[in-house]
Design a protein around this motif. Structure first.
Motif, PDB file in Angstrom:
ATOM      1  N   CYS A 208       8.345   3.537  10.493  1.00 21.75           N
ATOM      2  CA  CYS A 208       7.722   2.282  10.072  1.00 21.75           C
ATOM      3  C   CYS A 208       8.443   1.702   8.856  1.00 21.75           C
ATOM      4  CB  CYS A 208       6.258   2.534   9.725  1.00 21.75           C
ATOM      5  SG  CYS A 208       6.053   3.672   8.345  1.00 21.75           S
ATOM      6  N   MET A 209       8.286   0.387   8.634  1.00 20.84           N
ATOM      7  CA  MET A 209       8.843  -0.251   7.429  1.00 20.84           C
ATOM      8  C   MET A 209       8.235  -1.634   7.250  1.00 20.84           C
ATOM      9  SD  MET A 209      12.758  -0.777   8.826  1.00 20.84           S
ATOM     10  CE  MET A 209      12.828   0.909   9.416  1.00 20.84           C
ATOM     11  N   ASN A 210       7.052  -1.685   6.673  1.00 20.71           N
ATOM     12  CA  ASN A 210       6.472  -2.995   6.391  1.00 20.71           C
ATOM     13  C   ASN A 210       5.670  -2.940   5.093  1.00 20.71           C
ATOM     14  OD1 ASN A 210       4.392  -1.449   7.594  1.00 20.71           O
ATOM     15  ND2 ASN A 210       3.349  -3.263   8.348  1.00 20.71           N
ATOM     16  N   LEU A 211       6.013  -3.792   4.176  1.00 21.06           N
ATOM     17  CA  LEU A 211       5.288  -3.882   2.909  1.00 21.06           C
ATOM     18  C   LEU A 211       4.091  -4.811   3.069  1.00 21.06           C
ATOM     19  CD1 LEU A 211       8.254  -4.142   0.376  1.00 21.06           C
ATOM     20  CD2 LEU A 211       6.813  -2.153   0.842  1.00 21.06           C
ATOM     21  N   PRO A 212       3.010  -4.537   2.325  1.00 21.82           N
ATOM     22  CA  PRO A 212       2.820  -3.475   1.320  1.00 21.82           C
ATOM     23  C   PRO A 212       2.160  -2.233   1.882  1.00 21.82           C
ATOM     24  CG  PRO A 212       0.991  -4.995   1.177  1.00 21.82           C
ATOM     25  CD  PRO A 212       1.869  -5.504   2.302  1.00 21.82           C
TER      26      PRO A 212
END
Length: 272
Positions: A208-212
């Protein structure tokens, strides 16, 4: 069917025994548009010693894996049409309680009568009563051997560890699937935690990689470079400001390690 306690060092040692073959969140996550079957990304096939592993991206953190006559739905989400034409699941893995992982509306429309649910306790507590007889609870560090495959639950959590964390340690599960000679890692909603960095001999990873809510592109890249999977799919990459720069993730990973096969697929096919 049996469930045995695994401590983290033992889990790592177990993984090391295999050879790598490189090749709505209710309050948080933006809701992707619902994909239909015609809009799904094309499936991939990955060779194993017991036939191909088919990877079918669905949307966001949802994926369907098919191997050796078994079908596994991971975090079913996005509406029933997204699963049209796919085989009914033998197993459903759910990582966390948020609506983009535990989506009761989507679950209600899927053919789940014969599916085994593998979930953390927090998810089991929220599942409708009609599924309870099908549930096997795994906590972090535990493993289940069933249906000719193995599922290990490992931590997924936010850093720093705080009382008000969106994803506190111990509530949700990342998963490692042992499918024949392949190890498949599903990160769930995590940051580049020590438990992820310490993984060994992962053949296919979904990160995964989504802020915040989870981690940024650089965190994800550095985490992946630490455990060196053979293949990595960035998924769950849409956050408050839209999709993360997965092309930059691929560039960063391959600049440091060209052997890692970074596979960019469209997990938001109905998005404009």
């Amino acid at each position: 069917m049996k469930s045995t306690l695994l401590l983290t060092p033992l889990l790592v040692a177990t993984l090391a025994a295999c050879t790598v073959q490189p090749p709505t969140q209710t309050t948080a996550t933006a809701t992707p548009s619902t994909p239909g079957p015609a809009l799904r990304a094309a499936p991939d096939q990955i060779a194993t010693k017991q036939g191909p592993l088919t990877v079918q991206p669905i949307t966001h953190g949802s994926v369907v894996l098919s191997w050796n006559g078994k079908t596994i739905y991971v975090d079913p989400y996005g509406g029933v049409p997204a699963y049209a034409g796919l085989a009914a699941p033998d197993m459903v893995l759910i990582t966390d309680i948020h609506g983009d992982h535990l989506d009761e509306q989507t679950l209600a429309g899927l053919p789940l009568d014969k599916a085994l649910f593998v979930v953390p306790q927090a998810v089991a507590d929220k599942l409708p009563a009609r599924y309870q007889a099908q549930v096997r609870v795994l906590g972090n560090g535990r493993q289940l051997d069933t249906l000719g495959l193995k599922v290990a639950a490992i931590p997924m959590y936010n850093l720093p560890e705080t009382a008000d964390s969106r994803h506190p340690k111990g509530r949700g599960n990342g998963y490692i699937l042992h499918l024949g000679d392949k190890h498949i890692y599903l990160s769930g909603d995590t940051e580049d935690i020590a438990e992820m960095r310490a993984l060994q001999n992962i053949d296919v990873a979904f990160v995964c990689m989504n802020l915040p809510y989870t981690m940024d592109v650089q965190q994800a890249a550095q985490g992946v470079l630490a455990f060196k999977p053979g293949i990595v799919y960035p998924y769950h990459y849409r956050g408050q400001d839209g999709p993360s720069d997965v092309a930059s993730f691929k560039q960063t990973v391959n600049a440091a390690n060209k052997k890692i096969d970074v596979r960019l697929r469209n997990w938001y096919p109905a998005a404009k």
